[in-house]
Design a protein around this motif. Sequence first.
Motif, PDB file in Angstrom:
ATOM      1  N   GLY A   1       0.807  -1.215   0.000  1.00 47.32           N
ATOM      2  CA  GLY A   1       0.000   0.000   0.000  1.00 47.32           C
ATOM      3  C   GLY A   1       0.840   1.263   0.000  1.00 47.32           C
ATOM      4  N   ASP A   2       2.149   1.126   0.237  1.00 42.30           N
ATOM      5  CA  ASP A   2       3.055   2.277   0.259  1.00 42.30           C
ATOM      6  C   ASP A   2       3.497   2.704  -1.148  1.00 42.30           C
ATOM      7  N   VAL A   3       3.250   1.886  -2.162  1.00 44.04           N
ATOM      8  CA  VAL A   3       3.793   2.138  -3.502  1.00 44.04           C
ATOM      9  C   VAL A   3       2.670   2.355  -4.505  1.00 44.04           C
TER      10      VAL A   3
ATOM     11  N   ILE B   1       6.705   6.231  -3.541  1.00 44.56           N
ATOM     12  CA  ILE B   1       6.714   5.407  -2.336  1.00 44.56           C
ATOM     13  C   ILE B   1       6.484   6.322  -1.140  1.00 44.56           C
ATOM     14  N   THR B   2       5.484   6.001  -0.330  1.00 45.27           N
ATOM     15  CA  THR B   2       5.180   6.748   0.885  1.00 45.27           C
ATOM     16  C   THR B   2       5.336   5.799   2.064  1.00 45.27           C
ATOM     17  N   ASN B   3       6.252   6.096   2.961  1.00 45.59           N
ATOM     18  CA  ASN B   3       6.480   5.231   4.117  1.00 45.59           C
ATOM     19  C   ASN B   3       5.370   5.443   5.143  1.00 45.59           C
TER      20      ASN B   3
ATOM     21  N   SER C   1      11.986   4.394   9.938  1.00 42.03           N
ATOM     22  CA  SER C   1      12.653   4.626   8.656  1.00 42.03           C
ATOM     23  C   SER C   1      12.829   3.282   7.977  1.00 42.03           C
ATOM     24  N   SER C   2      12.537   3.239   6.681  1.00 39.84           N
ATOM     25  CA  SER C   2      12.532   1.949   5.987  1.00 39.84           C
ATOM     26  C   SER C   2      13.226   2.021   4.638  1.00 39.84           C
TER      27      SER C   2
ATOM     28  N   GLN D   1       7.477  10.137   4.973  1.00 35.61           N
ATOM     29  CA  GLN D   1       8.221  10.726   3.855  1.00 35.61           C
ATOM     30  C   GLN D   1       7.903   9.994   2.555  1.00 35.61           C
ATOM     31  N   GLN D   2       8.001  10.729   1.420  1.00 33.90           N
ATOM     32  CA  GLN D   2       7.790  10.142   0.103  1.00 33.90           C
ATOM     33  C   GLN D   2       9.095  10.104  -0.663  1.00 33.90           C
TER      34      GLN D   2
END
Length: 174
Positions: free
Chosen positions: A86-88, A108-110, A115-116, A146-147
């Motif tokens: 769902g982050d991408v 991409i939204t974390n 932090s990933s 962050q994106q």
Amino acid sequence: MSHQDPQPGWGGPPAGQGGPPPPRRSSAGKIIGFSCLGVLALVVVLVIAVMATGGGDDEPDRTPTSPAATRETPASQRPQEEGPEGDVKISACAVDSATRWASAELLITNRSSKSSNYIVQVEFVDASGRRLDEATAATNNVAPGQQSKVTAQGLTQITAKITCRITDVTRYAS
């Protein structure tokens, strides 16, 4: 005592005279041994690298994305997906007119709490659903919320109209 010549067939020729040289030793054993040692060292390094970077995220590490959901329903109409898939989102999908290479622009939204790092697999398919190429995109140290914009770039020349599909998303704490 008199000096007698040795009998024929007894002993070898005197030193420095004729005869075949000793056989050469093959280095095949050394090559095989060092190759096995190199492969073993590579495996150890990879295991250490995976152990050093893995784990610690509060969501599952690997969850394949459903290709049907990505292709059939526009992202704006889908409910928010759970987990890293769902982050991408795919923001653009095209074939470059000069190189004829396919690419997918990804946003991409974390959404996790840490932090990933992300690894995203994308496939490029034609109108019949046949896979024409695939690509990988990655980004590191994306802070929570962050994106990051990245490109998954294929390397096969394609002349057909394509659709881009996310096939896998891996997220792990950085």
